[in-house]
Write a protein that holds these residues in place. Structure first.
Motif, PDB file in Angstrom:
ATOM      1  N   GLN A   1       0.824  -1.209   0.000  1.00 38.96           N
ATOM      2  CA  GLN A   1       0.000   0.000   0.000  1.00 38.96           C
ATOM      3  C   GLN A   1       0.858   1.259   0.000  1.00 38.96           C
ATOM      4  N   ASN A   2       2.024   1.122   0.618  1.00 33.41           N
ATOM      5  CA  ASN A   2       2.932   2.264   0.730  1.00 33.41           C
ATOM      6  C   ASN A   2       4.090   2.168  -0.274  1.00 33.41           C
ATOM      7  N   ASP A   3       3.870   1.366  -1.327  1.00 35.30           N
ATOM      8  CA  ASP A   3       4.833   1.240  -2.424  1.00 35.30           C
ATOM      9  C   ASP A   3       6.207   0.744  -1.965  1.00 35.30           C
ATOM     10  N   ILE A   4       6.184  -0.152  -0.991  1.00 33.54           N
ATOM     11  CA  ILE A   4       7.423  -0.762  -0.482  1.00 33.54           C
ATOM     12  C   ILE A   4       7.459  -2.228  -0.896  1.00 33.54           C
ATOM     13  N   ASP A   5       8.537  -2.647  -1.552  1.00 29.52           N
ATOM     14  CA  ASP A   5       8.695  -4.040  -1.980  1.00 29.52           C
ATOM     15  C   ASP A   5       9.066  -4.889  -0.763  1.00 29.52           C
ATOM     16  N   PRO A   6       8.209  -5.847  -0.370  1.00 32.88           N
ATOM     17  CA  PRO A   6       8.501  -6.625   0.830  1.00 32.88           C
ATOM     18  C   PRO A   6       9.325  -7.882   0.579  1.00 32.88           C
ATOM     19  N   TYR A   7       9.626  -8.190  -0.681  1.00 32.49           N
ATOM     20  CA  TYR A   7      10.121  -9.521  -1.014  1.00 32.49           C
ATOM     21  C   TYR A   7      11.626  -9.617  -1.249  1.00 32.49           C
ATOM     22  N   THR A   8      12.270  -8.577  -1.698  1.00 35.54           N
ATOM     23  CA  THR A   8      13.697  -8.667  -2.017  1.00 35.54           C
ATOM     24  C   THR A   8      14.540  -8.362  -0.783  1.00 35.54           C
ATOM     25  N   GLY A   9      15.657  -9.076  -0.650  1.00 28.55           N
ATOM     26  CA  GLY A   9      16.531  -8.846   0.490  1.00 28.55           C
ATOM     27  C   GLY A   9      17.598  -9.909   0.594  1.00 28.55           C
ATOM     28  N   GLU A  10      18.459  -9.795   1.596  1.00 27.78           N
ATOM     29  CA  GLU A  10      19.547 -10.727   1.840  1.00 27.78           C
ATOM     30  C   GLU A  10      19.256 -11.531   3.103  1.00 27.78           C
TER      31      GLU A  10
ATOM     32  N   ILE B   1       2.030 -11.253  -3.294  1.00 32.20           N
ATOM     33  CA  ILE B   1       0.839 -10.440  -3.542  1.00 32.20           C
ATOM     34  C   ILE B   1       1.250  -9.210  -4.348  1.00 32.20           C
ATOM     35  N   SER B   2       0.412  -8.813  -5.264  1.00 33.53           N
ATOM     36  CA  SER B   2       0.614  -7.548  -5.968  1.00 33.53           C
ATOM     37  C   SER B   2      -0.676  -6.750  -5.869  1.00 33.53           C
ATOM     38  N   LEU B   3      -0.537  -5.442  -5.761  1.00 35.24           N
ATOM     39  CA  LEU B   3      -1.706  -4.566  -5.637  1.00 35.24           C
ATOM     40  C   LEU B   3      -1.786  -3.641  -6.844  1.00 35.24           C
ATOM     41  N   SER B   4      -2.961  -3.618  -7.440  1.00 38.46           N
ATOM     42  CA  SER B   4      -3.202  -2.663  -8.529  1.00 38.46           C
ATOM     43  C   SER B   4      -3.590  -1.319  -7.920  1.00 38.46           C
ATOM     44  N   GLY B   5      -3.678  -0.336  -8.769  1.00 39.56           N
ATOM     45  CA  GLY B   5      -4.126   0.970  -8.302  1.00 39.56           C
ATOM     46  C   GLY B   5      -5.521   0.897  -7.715  1.00 39.56           C
ATOM     47  N   ASP B   6      -6.400   0.115  -8.336  1.00 39.73           N
ATOM     48  CA  ASP B   6      -7.764  -0.038  -7.814  1.00 39.73           C
ATOM     49  C   ASP B   6      -7.757  -0.733  -6.459  1.00 39.73           C
TER      50      ASP B   6
ATOM     51  N   LEU C   1     -17.245  -2.584   1.485  1.00 36.77           N
ATOM     52  CA  LEU C   1     -15.859  -2.596   1.019  1.00 36.77           C
ATOM     53  C   LEU C   1     -15.119  -3.841   1.504  1.00 36.77           C
ATOM     54  N   ARG C   2     -15.430  -4.250   2.730  1.00 36.62           N
ATOM     55  CA  ARG C   2     -14.800  -5.450   3.289  1.00 36.62           C
ATOM     56  C   ARG C   2     -15.145  -6.675   2.435  1.00 36.62           C
ATOM     57  N   ALA C   3     -16.402  -6.786   2.026  1.00 39.95           N
ATOM     58  CA  ALA C   3     -16.816  -7.912   1.196  1.00 39.95           C
ATOM     59  C   ALA C   3     -16.055  -7.945  -0.121  1.00 39.95           C
ATOM     60  N   LYS C   4     -15.825  -6.758  -0.700  1.00 38.45           N
ATOM     61  CA  LYS C   4     -15.077  -6.703  -1.965  1.00 38.45           C
ATOM     62  C   LYS C   4     -13.614  -7.109  -1.755  1.00 38.45           C
ATOM     63  N   LEU C   5     -13.032  -6.678  -0.628  1.00 43.45           N
ATOM     64  CA  LEU C   5     -11.644  -7.021  -0.334  1.00 43.45           C
ATOM     65  C   LEU C   5     -11.487  -8.519  -0.066  1.00 43.45           C
ATOM     66  N   LEU C   6     -12.454  -9.094   0.638  1.00 40.30           N
ATOM     67  CA  LEU C   6     -12.415 -10.522   0.902  1.00 40.30           C
ATOM     68  C   LEU C   6     -12.497 -11.333  -0.396  1.00 40.30           C
ATOM     69  N   GLU C   7     -13.315 -10.843  -1.298  1.00 42.58           N
ATOM     70  CA  GLU C   7     -13.473 -11.513  -2.594  1.00 42.58           C
ATOM     71  C   GLU C   7     -12.145 -11.486  -3.368  1.00 42.58           C
ATOM     72  N   LYS C   8     -11.373 -10.430  -3.192  1.00 44.25           N
ATOM     73  CA  LYS C   8     -10.085 -10.302  -3.864  1.00 44.25           C
ATOM     74  C   LYS C   8      -8.945 -10.972  -3.102  1.00 44.25           C
ATOM     75  N   GLY C   9      -9.265 -11.489  -1.900  1.00 45.14           N
ATOM     76  CA  GLY C   9      -8.235 -12.114  -1.078  1.00 45.14           C
ATOM     77  C   GLY C   9      -7.293 -11.121  -0.440  1.00 45.14           C
ATOM     78  N   LEU C  10      -7.764  -9.901  -0.192  1.00 45.37           N
ATOM     79  CA  LEU C  10      -6.920  -8.850   0.357  1.00 45.37           C
ATOM     80  C   LEU C  10      -7.194  -8.586   1.824  1.00 45.37           C
ATOM     81  N   LEU C  11      -8.007  -9.393   2.444  1.00 49.60           N
ATOM     82  CA  LEU C  11      -8.248  -9.311   3.895  1.00 49.60           C
ATOM     83  C   LEU C  11      -8.189 -10.694   4.486  1.00 49.60           C
TER      84      LEU C  11
END
Length: 448
Positions: A335-344, A410-415, A438-448
């Motif tokens: 959400q804050n445009d931070i890549d959580p996956y790359t690292g050492e 996980i990847s997040l689109s602008g929407d 809104l919660r129902a829509k997020l659950l449907e997208k697997g984002l909650l």
């Protein structure tokens, strides 16, 4: 390069891993005989040695990993005849199922997956070399290996010629020079077969892996770093492989030998003969591949796993908890445009130190669970700097990867980001009607 210690079955000691070639690790693990739907016992070696492979990769080794499919065997012939299909049809269908289940368990595909049928000419040539050098002999179309020509035969399994003699039985009609000799080639008219200098027949099991190792690792003269498999393969299979390699190449085939413990049902080893087999596809369907993998990793690889539904339920619950916190952490960072996956990977921490000490996965999991607790605490702290959250998340993500506990990215689109922002705003304003929608829509997208 970080130091890695393993328990060598040959010396019966934990020892520092020193590869044949600097910074390279050549590994061969005996694979399944593909004649029936795989059971859970078939997958302990792949999971154990997948963690070994991932650990060596994590500390910088170039790893060549080989595991075969045995597609020539009496069991395959008998099952194919019962089903009215060819051995090739049966084997290919089981291999397909095995690969699909391996994917479910997060097992990396081997670099090579040889089969005996794909290298039969080389198997026959290898056996001929042994005959020509006097290490093997032919009787009525069968070929046997002269065990007594190998000094120290039995050293891998802790046997001696004298002890083996006491346990040996030989029938009057037996054609072998010595009851301890084992078959390299079997004359037969039944099932799949090939022409050879001795007869129409098929190879003995113990030669197949030797030849596939010799072929793939020919640039090493068939000498690899680690040969692995289940404890039940130590004798006679691995002992006989070593004997043939000593005769053919003048080496022990592998510098180190590693063996994993059994999966037990109650106090008994799981086996088809005891009728206590659990199919892997049923476990994956009921509990998921990651829960099963987590259950296996909860035991030290050389110790038995006491399999039970309670163990699987507990592992599933733990995996669901980890997955949930990882999903929440990734979403907040993305959400804050931070890549959580790359690292050492932190090679000095408790997690990696446990794995570098002979793959101590129970201790590694203890460190992992503490890291997951730290992530949950961080997620409950809205004032925590995002850089700190990312460090906690990324450490756990990388460690899960070393264990092969796969978290889907996980990847997040602008929407998606807009929807999440609207949901948080509705909650903060206590606009419950809007937040529920809104919660129902997020659950449907697997984002909650």
């Amino acid at each position: 390069m970080k130091e890695f210690y393993l328990f060598d079955s040959y010396t019966q000691k934990k020892t520092k891993f020193e590869p044949v070639r600097e910074n390279e690790a050549a590994i061969y693990v005996c694979g399944p005989t593909v004649y029936a739907s795989p059971h859970i016992g078939n997958f302990r070696p792949p999971v154990v040695f997948d963690v070994l492979r991932r650990t060596l990769l994590a500390i910088g080794y170039k790893v060549t990993f080989v595991s075969n499919y045995t597609d020539v065997d009496d069991k395959i012939i008998n099952e194919a005849r019962a089903l009215g299909i060819s051995e090739a049809e049966l084997s290919s269908s089981i291999i397909k199922e095995y690969k699909a289940l391996s994917d479910e368990l997060g097992i990396m595909p081997p670099d090579y997956t040889p089969t005996p049928t794909s290298c039969m000419d080389k198997i026959i040539s290898y056996i001929k070399d042994l005959v020509d050098e006097g290490y093997a002999y032919e009787v009525d179309g069968d070929v046997y290996f002269r065990v007594r020509k190998i000094e120290g035969y039995g050293s891998l399994s802790g046997n001696s010629i004298e002890a083996l003699e006491e346990g040996a039985r030989i029938e009057i009609s037996d054609k072998k020079e010595d009851p301890l000799d084992f078959a390299l080639w079997k004359k037969t008219e039944v099932g799949i077969k090939w022409a050879s200098p001795w007869s129409i027949g098929r190879p003995g099991w113990h030669s197949e892996c030797c030849v596939m190792i010799n072929d793939i690792f020919s640039y090493r003269e068939g000498y690899i770093d680690i040969h692995g498999g289940g404890f039940d393969l130590k004798f006679p299979h691995h002992e006989n492989e070593m004997a043939q390699s000593l005769a053919h190449n003048g080496n022990r085939l592998a510098k180190y030998w590693m063996h994993n413990g059994f999966i037990n049902i109650g106090k008994e080893k799981m086996s088809k003969s005891l009728g206590n087999v659990t199919l892997m596809k049923d476990v994956v369907s009921s509990f998921g591949g990651m829960a099963f993998r987590l259950a296996l990793l909860s035991s030290y690889y050389r110790a038995p796993v006491s399999y039970s539904e309670e163990l699987l339920l507990d592992s599933k619950k733990k995996w669901e908890g980890i997955s949930s916190s990882m999903r929440k952490g990734a979403i907040r960072l993305l959400q804050n445009d931070i890549d959580p996956y790359t690292g050492e990977i932190d090679l000095e921490g408790h997690f990696m130190q446990a794995l570098l000490d002979d793959l101590n996965t129970p201790n590694a999991l203890s460190a992992l669970y503490e890291e997951n607790k730290a992530l949950n605490v961080a997620l409950r702290n809205p004032g925590l700097p995002l850089g700190e959250l990312r460090a906690i998340y990324n450490r756990l993500y990388l460690h899960l990867g070393v264990l092969g506990l796969i978290i889907e990215k996980i990847s997040l689109s602008g929407d998606d980001k807009l929807l999440l922002r609207q949901y948080e705003e509705a909650r903060s304003k206590k606009d419950y009607a809007s937040s529920d929608i809104l919660r129902a829509k997020l659950l449907e997208k697997g984002l909650l």
